[in-house]
Design a protein around this motif. Structure first.
Motif, mmCIF file in Angstrom:
data_model
loop_
_atom_site.group_PDB
_atom_site.id
_atom_site.type_symbol
_atom_site.label_atom_id
_atom_site.label_comp_id
_atom_site.label_asym_id
_atom_site.label_seq_id
_atom_site.Cartn_x
_atom_site.Cartn_y
_atom_site.Cartn_z
ATOM 1 N N ASP A 111 0.813 -1.220 0.000
ATOM 2 C CA ASP A 111 0.000 0.000 0.000
ATOM 3 C C ASP A 111 0.849 1.273 0.000
ATOM 4 O O ASP A 111 0.391 2.333 0.419
ATOM 5 N N LEU A 112 2.068 1.167 -0.482
ATOM 6 C CA LEU A 112 2.988 2.298 -0.495
ATOM 7 C C LEU A 112 2.402 3.522 -1.195
ATOM 8 O O LEU A 112 2.691 4.649 -0.826
ATOM 9 N N ASP A 113 1.546 3.302 -2.190
ATOM 10 C CA ASP A 113 0.969 4.428 -2.924
ATOM 11 C C ASP A 113 0.170 5.372 -2.027
ATOM 12 O O ASP A 113 0.052 6.561 -2.320
ATOM 13 N N ALA A 114 -0.359 4.876 -0.915
ATOM 14 C CA ALA A 114 -1.075 5.752 0.032
ATOM 15 C C ALA A 114 -0.100 6.760 0.639
ATOM 16 O O ALA A 114 -0.407 7.957 0.744
ATOM 17 N N SER A 115 1.081 6.293 1.022
ATOM 18 C CA SER A 115 2.095 7.190 1.586
ATOM 19 C C SER A 115 2.589 8.183 0.542
ATOM 20 O O SER A 115 2.765 9.367 0.834
ATOM 21 N N ILE A 116 2.797 7.696 -0.671
ATOM 22 C CA ILE A 116 3.269 8.567 -1.752
ATOM 23 C C ILE A 116 2.241 9.661 -2.040
ATOM 24 O O ILE A 116 2.590 10.834 -2.158
ATOM 25 N N HIS A 117 0.985 9.286 -2.129
ATOM 26 C CA HIS A 117 -0.065 10.271 -2.428
ATOM 27 C C HIS A 117 -0.176 11.320 -1.321
ATOM 28 O O HIS A 117 -0.183 12.525 -1.598
ATOM 29 N N LEU A 118 -0.253 10.871 -0.068
ATOM 30 C CA LEU A 118 -0.417 11.830 1.023
ATOM 31 C C LEU A 118 0.825 12.705 1.193
ATOM 32 O O LEU A 118 0.705 13.895 1.472
ATOM 33 N N ALA A 119 1.997 12.146 0.994
ATOM 34 C CA ALA A 119 3.222 12.950 1.087
ATOM 35 C C ALA A 119 3.194 14.063 0.045
ATOM 36 O O ALA A 119 3.512 15.223 0.354
ATOM 37 N N GLY A 120 2.790 13.746 -1.169
ATOM 38 C CA GLY A 120 2.697 14.764 -2.217
ATOM 39 C C GLY A 120 1.722 15.867 -1.859
ATOM 40 O O GLY A 120 2.006 17.052 -2.034
ATOM 41 N N VAL A 121 0.577 15.491 -1.320
ATOM 42 C CA VAL A 121 -0.438 16.476 -0.920
ATOM 43 C C VAL A 121 0.093 17.367 0.211
ATOM 44 O O VAL A 121 -0.084 18.590 0.187
ATOM 45 N N CYS A 122 0.767 16.767 1.190
ATOM 46 C CA CYS A 122 1.297 17.541 2.324
ATOM 47 C C CYS A 122 2.395 18.510 1.876
ATOM 48 O O CYS A 122 2.445 19.657 2.320
ATOM 49 N N ILE A 123 3.282 18.039 0.991
ATOM 50 C CA ILE A 123 4.352 18.909 0.486
ATOM 51 C C ILE A 123 3.755 20.035 -0.353
ATOM 52 O O ILE A 123 4.134 21.199 -0.209
ATOM 53 N N GLN A 124 2.802 19.709 -1.209
ATOM 54 C CA GLN A 124 2.145 20.720 -2.033
ATOM 55 C C GLN A 124 1.479 21.785 -1.151
ATOM 56 O O GLN A 124 1.596 22.985 -1.401
ATOM 57 N N GLU A 125 0.801 21.339 -0.108
ATOM 58 C CA GLU A 125 0.131 22.265 0.804
ATOM 59 C C GLU A 125 1.140 23.206 1.458
ATOM 60 O O GLU A 125 0.920 24.420 1.537
ATOM 61 N N MET A 126 2.266 22.658 1.899
ATOM 62 C CA MET A 126 3.273 23.492 2.556
ATOM 63 C C MET A 126 3.921 24.459 1.566
ATOM 64 O O MET A 126 4.187 25.614 1.905
ATOM 65 N N ILE A 127 4.159 24.017 0.345
ATOM 66 C CA ILE A 127 4.721 24.907 -0.670
ATOM 67 C C ILE A 127 3.765 26.070 -0.925
ATOM 68 O O ILE A 127 4.183 27.227 -1.028
ATOM 69 N N CYS A 128 2.484 25.784 -1.025
ATOM 70 C CA CYS A 128 1.494 26.835 -1.280
ATOM 71 C C CYS A 128 1.372 27.799 -0.103
ATOM 72 O O CYS A 128 1.144 28.991 -0.293
ATOM 73 N N GLN A 129 1.530 27.293 1.103
ATOM 74 C CA GLN A 129 1.423 28.143 2.295
ATOM 75 C C GLN A 129 2.637 29.036 2.472
ATOM 76 O O GLN A 129 2.516 30.192 2.859
ATOM 77 N N ARG A 130 3.835 28.476 2.236
ATOM 78 C CA ARG A 130 5.065 29.165 2.649
ATOM 79 C C ARG A 130 6.022 29.508 1.524
ATOM 80 O O ARG A 130 6.995 30.197 1.768
ATOM 81 N N SER A 131 5.826 28.966 0.352
ATOM 82 C CA SER A 131 6.711 29.103 -0.809
ATOM 83 C C SER A 131 8.061 28.418 -0.532
ATOM 84 O O SER A 131 8.365 28.064 0.600
ATOM 85 N N ALA A 132 8.836 28.239 -1.574
ATOM 86 C CA ALA A 132 10.121 27.564 -1.430
ATOM 87 C C ALA A 132 10.960 27.768 -2.678
ATOM 88 O O ALA A 132 10.434 27.935 -3.771
ATOM 89 N N SER A 133 12.272 27.732 -2.488
ATOM 90 C CA SER A 133 13.173 27.837 -3.639
ATOM 91 C C SER A 133 13.622 26.459 -4.110
ATOM 92 O O SER A 133 14.134 26.318 -5.213
ATOM 93 N N GLU A 134 13.450 25.445 -3.266
ATOM 94 C CA GLU A 134 13.758 24.061 -3.650
ATOM 95 C C GLU A 134 13.111 23.095 -2.664
ATOM 96 O O GLU A 134 12.588 23.500 -1.632
#
Length: 130
Positions: free
Chosen positions: A65-88
């Protein structure tokens, strides 16, 4: 497989979309099932005035079920990028998940919009988001 970890309907259904599943319930259910895992994915989002960090318990690279971790990790990273911005985006964790995130956060990946937008948001349009 990700569905059994991430799709949780609220007790009171949304009248306009009876199949609506809020992300907050998905995170809660995922943490209940995966919270004790010895494996974690950590990420850092450096920017001019500091660094945002995040951490998520994940399933082992060999788990079916690794795809569950991959999907949620992507969503969490995307959310943080949108909230705080990032250069990398810097990643540390199990190899398969890190590879999946690098692919997803590439100019051709699932989160291409964020990758292409962040240099402009950070005031460095000539420097690509690595």
């Amino acid at each position: 497989a990700a569905m059994k970890y991430l799709l949780v309907r609220p007790k009171v259904p949304a009248p306009l979309d009876l199949n609506f599943c809020p992300v907050v319930l998905a995170k809660k259910n995922y943490m209940k099932k995966v919270g004790g895992s010895p494996f974690t994915l950590e990420w850092a989002l450096p920017r001019l005035d500091g660094c945002a960090r995040g951490k998520l318990p994940v399933l082992a690279d060999s788990h079916e079920d690794l795809d569950a971790s991959i999907h949620l990790a992507g969503v969490c990273i995307q959310e943080m990028i949108c909230q705080r911005s990032a250069s990398e985006l810097l990643l540390f964790g199990p190899p398969k998940i890190c590879e999946a995130m690098q692919k997803a956060f590439s100019p051709e990946g699932k989160y291409a919009f964020e990758v292409k937008t962040m240099p402009k948001v950070c005031g460095t349009p000539s420097q690509p988001f690595p």
